[in-house]
Each structure stands twice: as structure tokens, then as C-alpha cells.
Design a protein around this motif. Structure first.
Motif, PDB file in Angstrom:
ATOM      1  N   PHE A  58       0.855  -1.446  -0.027  1.00 18.95           N
ATOM      2  CA  PHE A  58      -0.038   0.110   0.049  1.00 18.95           C
ATOM      3  C   PHE A  58       0.875   1.373  -0.041  1.00 18.95           C
ATOM      4  CE2 PHE A  58      -2.182   3.644   2.259  1.00 18.95           C
ATOM      5  CZ  PHE A  58      -3.293   3.568   1.618  1.00 18.95           C
ATOM      6  N   ASP A  59       0.560   2.261  -0.992  1.00 21.91           N
ATOM      7  CA  ASP A  59       1.178   3.333  -0.864  1.00 21.91           C
ATOM      8  C   ASP A  59       0.024   4.658  -1.144  1.00 21.91           C
ATOM      9  OD1 ASP A  59       4.030   2.894  -0.882  1.00 21.91           O
ATOM     10  OD2 ASP A  59       3.570   1.691  -2.577  1.00 21.91           O
ATOM     11  N   GLU A  60      -0.044   5.331  -0.114  1.00 19.45           N
ATOM     12  CA  GLU A  60      -1.145   6.418  -0.244  1.00 19.45           C
ATOM     13  C   GLU A  60      -0.799   7.479  -1.529  1.00 19.45           C
ATOM     14  OE1 GLU A  60      -4.368   9.000   1.468  1.00 19.45           O
ATOM     15  OE2 GLU A  60      -3.821   6.724   1.359  1.00 19.45           O
ATOM     16  N   PRO A  61      -2.024   7.380  -2.175  1.00 19.65           N
ATOM     17  CA  PRO A  61      -1.854   8.325  -3.611  1.00 19.65           C
ATOM     18  C   PRO A  61      -2.228   9.546  -3.131  1.00 19.65           C
ATOM     19  CG  PRO A  61      -3.843   6.732  -3.585  1.00 19.65           C
ATOM     20  CD  PRO A  61      -3.136   6.480  -2.336  1.00 19.65           C
ATOM     21  N   ALA A  72      -1.432  -2.000  11.397  1.00 24.51           N
ATOM     22  CA  ALA A  72      -0.003  -2.370  10.582  1.00 24.51           C
ATOM     23  C   ALA A  72       0.864  -1.452  10.596  1.00 24.51           C
ATOM     24  CB  ALA A  72      -0.752  -2.703   9.301  1.00 24.51           C
ATOM     25  N   THR A  73       2.153  -1.689  10.685  1.00 23.67           N
ATOM     26  CA  THR A  73       3.188  -0.828  10.653  1.00 23.67           C
ATOM     27  C   THR A  73       4.036  -0.952   9.153  1.00 23.67           C
ATOM     28  OG1 THR A  73       4.727  -2.395  11.867  1.00 23.67           O
ATOM     29  CG2 THR A  73       3.453  -0.656  13.079  1.00 23.67           C
ATOM     30  N   GLU A 110      -6.876   5.029   8.855  1.00 15.39           N
ATOM     31  CA  GLU A 110      -6.258   6.243   9.609  1.00 15.39           C
ATOM     32  C   GLU A 110      -4.615   6.021   9.583  1.00 15.39           C
ATOM     33  OE1 GLU A 110      -7.735   6.555  13.596  1.00 15.39           O
ATOM     34  OE2 GLU A 110      -9.935   6.666  12.815  1.00 15.39           O
ATOM     35  N   LEU A 111      -3.912   6.857   8.971  1.00 13.33           N
ATOM     36  CA  LEU A 111      -2.419   6.781   8.784  1.00 13.33           C
ATOM     37  C   LEU A 111      -1.825   7.996   9.910  1.00 13.33           C
ATOM     38  CD1 LEU A 111      -2.265   6.661   4.968  1.00 13.33           C
ATOM     39  CD2 LEU A 111      -1.707   4.821   6.470  1.00 13.33           C
ATOM     40  N   SER A 112      -0.876   7.295  10.613  1.00 14.32           N
ATOM     41  CA  SER A 112      -0.074   8.123  11.342  1.00 14.32           C
ATOM     42  C   SER A 112       1.178   7.778  11.432  1.00 14.32           C
ATOM     43  CB  SER A 112      -0.848   8.004  12.851  1.00 14.32           C
ATOM     44  OG  SER A 112       0.081   8.811  13.885  1.00 14.32           O
ATOM     45  N   GLY A 113       2.091   8.575  10.622  1.00 15.01           N
ATOM     46  CA  GLY A 113       3.386   8.115  10.564  1.00 15.01           C
ATOM     47  C   GLY A 113       3.539   6.822   9.667  1.00 15.01           C
TER      48      GLY A 113
END
Length: 424
Positions: free
Chosen positions: A298-301, A420-421, A377-380
Motif C-alpha cells: 500500500f502506498d497512499e496516493p 499495521a506498521t 487512519e494513517l499516522s506516520g
């Protein structure tokens, strides 16, 4: 015939309660026995899913539970009436041991008549997916949570109380027959409806000792302690806690972390749950898979569009679904012996609001398109994801023998929550 008891005779009210209680007991016992027998068959791994067998078991369990509550109410009314009435004197007060034994058995009967149906009622209220009680007051009990632990404890108590009731009932009947056949006295006759038998008036005033109550209490302590020693409170010792009667019981949680494996993804799952929920007999029943692994790329577009790919492999045999776990693994359901894994493979897409994984889910030998919308939810380097989807079990040939949605709904809810990290 007078309604009230006297020092020598039972009144019509006491007699009515006695024989109504007996009638209900002789109905409840065989219903429970045959329902449990069917339940053991249904929860066996070789069960074919025959809808007729399931329907018969549900019918028997519902009858058993409904009449059990009628027995509970009758027993309470009988005890309350007895407390307000004089108790007829024993016909042979000189036979101290015999009188003591008879009184102890009566105390055990009274206690069991209340505790056996009450414990069964609490077990029913603590579980989901049950065969319902036929009455308009709902299936839950105040202060009784939906909990497998509570259900197991009261299943064990119910089993103990039922067997104590059966033993006390057998002794009570044996004593009545002894008085009728050997002693040829009026013990049984003065409990029968109709003409009042002749009883020696000299018995008036014969004392009823409190010792039998303490002996009965000691027996109860031994019964409960014995149940604890044999572990009957930690798991259901009989079929009353299985699928057709009170099950699938609510979930025995699977807390095992997802299995680690070598992946090509750039995210590693640290913690999470993969769960399913079905509706059986009008109640939601949930279960979790204890072992599964996810390969996530996964790579946030920056804008909505393709975002990666995910492949999840699930160990079917790790599903925990209460007391019907073995049945779920059977040939008409997941057939885990033949198809040990399920796979969800999908492309991840970012939407204008939220995300979706569009792909296929393979269970058994069937592969079906599936879209799983989810929040993220992305945090770092940490991601928290939650998503749900719905499938039709018949699309995967699961439970083909159960075509009645009232028994087992077609829709199955799938939910996944994970943390996940980033691994690169």
C-alpha cells in the motif's frame, strides 16, 4: 374436598400442584433427552446439514425450555403455598430414619425444581442463536450478559441440578411405591384426588424436624463441589449448549495474533481480528479466525485511484464459533479437511471518501467477487484499518442442506480490524 391442608391430609390445591408438577417433569425430561441427542448429532463433523433434523431439534428444545419455565413457575407457586399450609404428619413417626430420608428427598426435590429450570433459563439468556422460548416476554434476562463464560457455568449448573432432580424424583417414586405395595398405608392415597383416606388422628401434632433441611443443604454443597472438581462449569457437559438448543453459543473469542509469514508487501500486521457474523434462529452469532496472514502492498496516493494490493490467507480450522465450531468444519459447511484455507485477493483503491479493496474471495472450491470498503487512519508509519462486507453463504456451497433462512440466514457479515506498521 377442602382446599387447605390439615395436620393429617393434603388439600385440593396442594394435590393439584403436586400432579401438575409431576406431569411437567415427565414431559420436560424426555424432551430434553431427545433434543440433546439430536444436538450432538447436529454438532458432529459428519452432520450433513439435514434441515429436517435441525427443525426437529429446534422444536424439541423450544418445547423443553417453554415447559421448563412452566415447571419453574409451578414449583415456585407450590412452594409458596406449602409455606402457608400445615404439613400433614408422617404416617410412621416411629421410623426415624425413614422419615428423615423422606424429608431430605422432599427438600432436594423442592430445590431442584427451582434451580434446574432457573439455571437453564439463565444459560439460554447468556447465549445467542438459540431455539426460542415460546412466550411474549423476550429471550433475555435482566443482569444476564451475553457471555460464553456465563453460559458455560450455568450449563454446568443446569446439568448438575437436572441429575439431582432425577435422582430425588426416583427416590420419591420408590418411596411412594414402597408405602403402597409393602406398607399398604395411606401415604400415596392421601395425595390422590378424590375421596380422602382414613388416617389415624393420633398422628396429629407429630413434629417435623429441621434436620432434613440441613442434610439436604449438605448434599447440595457436595453436588456443587463435585461439579467444580470435575470441571463442569468451564465447558458445556451436555447437548443443551449446542447448536439446536442454545447455540451456536456466543463466541469463544479467538485472540491469537495473525500468523507471521514472509511477505512481499510493505506493511506488517501487528494486531487485528478477522470475524464473521451470521444470524441463526433470529439471533446474531459471531466468531473469529485465530490464524490468518495478510500480504499488504500500500502506498497512499495523492488523489483517488489505485493504492496497492492485498492478499489474505485464512486458516479455516482456526475459526472459533462457540459450541458449533466442529459442526462448522463439517462437510456441509467449511469442510476444512478438504479446503483448509480461504483466500481474499484484491486491488486497493482510494476513493473520494474512504477506501475499497476490490477482488475475489475463495472459500472451499468457489471463488466469488467481493468488494470490501474500509476506513484507514494513517499516522506516520502506523495504519489502523476497519472494514466490513457481506457475502451469501450459498455462493460458497456452505450449508446447502439448510435452505430455511429462519434457521440460518444466507447473509454472512465479514469484518476486519487491524493495526499495521510500515516495514520498509
Amino acid at each position: 374436598m377442602p382446599r387447605h391442608n390439615s395436620s393429617l391430609y393434603y388439600g385440593s390445591v396442594a394435590k393439584t400442584f403436586h400432579w401438575l408438577t409431576a406431569l411437567l417433569m415427565f414431559a420436560v425430561f424426555p424432551l430434553g433427552y431427545f433434543a440433546n441427542d439430536l444436538a450432538h448429532q447436529i454438532t458432529g463433523p459428519e452432520f450433513s446439514g439435514d434441515q429436517a433434523v435441525i427443525s426437529r431439534a429446534v422444536l424439541l428444545f423450544s418445547l423443553h425450555k417453554t415447559l421448563g419455565l412452566a415447571l419453574f413457575a409451578t414449583a415456585l407457586l407450590r412452594i409458596l403455598w406449602a409455606l402457608r399450609q400445615p404439613k400433614p404428619a408422617p404416617l410412621h413417626p416411629d421410623r426415624k430414619a425413614e422419615v428423615l430420608a423422606a424429608e431430605v428427598v422432599h427438600w432436594l426435590l423442592y430445590g431442584s425444581l427451582v434451580l434446574a429450570p432457573l439455571s437453564g433459563w439463565i444459560h439460554h439468556a447468556a447465549t445467542t442463536g438459540y431455539a426460542p422460548i415460546w412466550w411474549p416476554f423476550g429471550q433475555d434476562l435482566l443482569f444476564v450478559p451475553k457471555s460464553q463464560a456465563v453460559a458455560d457455568v450455568f450449563s454446568g449448573l443446569h446439568w448438575l441440578f437436572v441429575w439431582t432432580l432425577a435422582a430425588a424424583l426416583g427416590l420419591h417414586i420408590a418411596g411412594a411405591l414402597k408405602h403402597q405395595v409393602i406398607d399398604k398405608d395411606a401415604t400415596l392415597a392421601r395425595m390422590l384426588p378424590g375421596k380422602t383416606p382414613t388416617v389415624d388422628a393420633a398422628l396429629i401434632g407429630a413434629d417435623h424436624s429441621k434436620a432434613p433441611a440441613f442434610v439436604a443443604l449438605a448434599i447440595w454443597v457436595l453436588v456443587l463441589a463435585g461439579g467444580g472438581a470435575f470441571g463442569v462449569y468451564s465447558k458445556a457437559p451436555h447437548g443443551a449448549a449446542v447448536a439446536a438448543g442454545s447455540a451456536p453459543a456466543d463466541t469463544a473469542p479467538a485472540t491469537t495474533a495473525p500468523a507471521a509469514s514472509a511477505t512481499t508487501g510493505n506493511w506488517t500486521v501487528q494486531d487485528g481480528t478477522l470475524a464473521i457474523s451470521i444470524t441463526q434462529m433470529g439471533s446474531a452469532v459471531s466468531g473469529e479466525f485465530g490464524q490468518w496472514q495478510a500480504d499488504i502492498r500500500f502506498d497512499e496516493p495523492a488523489t483517488p485511484g489505485p493504492a496497492g494490493r492485498v492478499e489474505v490467507e485464512i486458516a479455516i480450522a482456526s475459526l472459533s464459533l462457540g459450541t458449533v465450531t466442529d459442526q462448522a468444519m463439517g462437510p456441509d459447511y467449511f469442510d476444512s479437511a478438504t479446503y483448509p484455507t480461504a483466500v481474499f485477493a484484491a486491488d486497493i483503491e482510494k476513493l473520494s471518501e474512504g477506501y475499497v479493496a476490490n477482488g475475489t474471495l475463495r472459500i472451499r472450491d468457489q471463488e466469488v467477487p467481493l468488494s470490501l470498503p474500509f476506513t484507514l487512519e494513517l499516522s506516520g508509519d502506523t495504519a489502523v484499518m476497519s472494514g466490513t462486507a457481506e457475502v451469501n453463504r450459498l455462493d460458497f456451497n456452505i450449508g446447502q442442506g439448510v435452505q430455511d433462512e429462519g434457521s440460518l440466514a444466507y447473509a454472512v457479515q465479514i469484518s476486519v480490524d487491524l493495526t499495521a506498521t510500515r516495514s520498509e
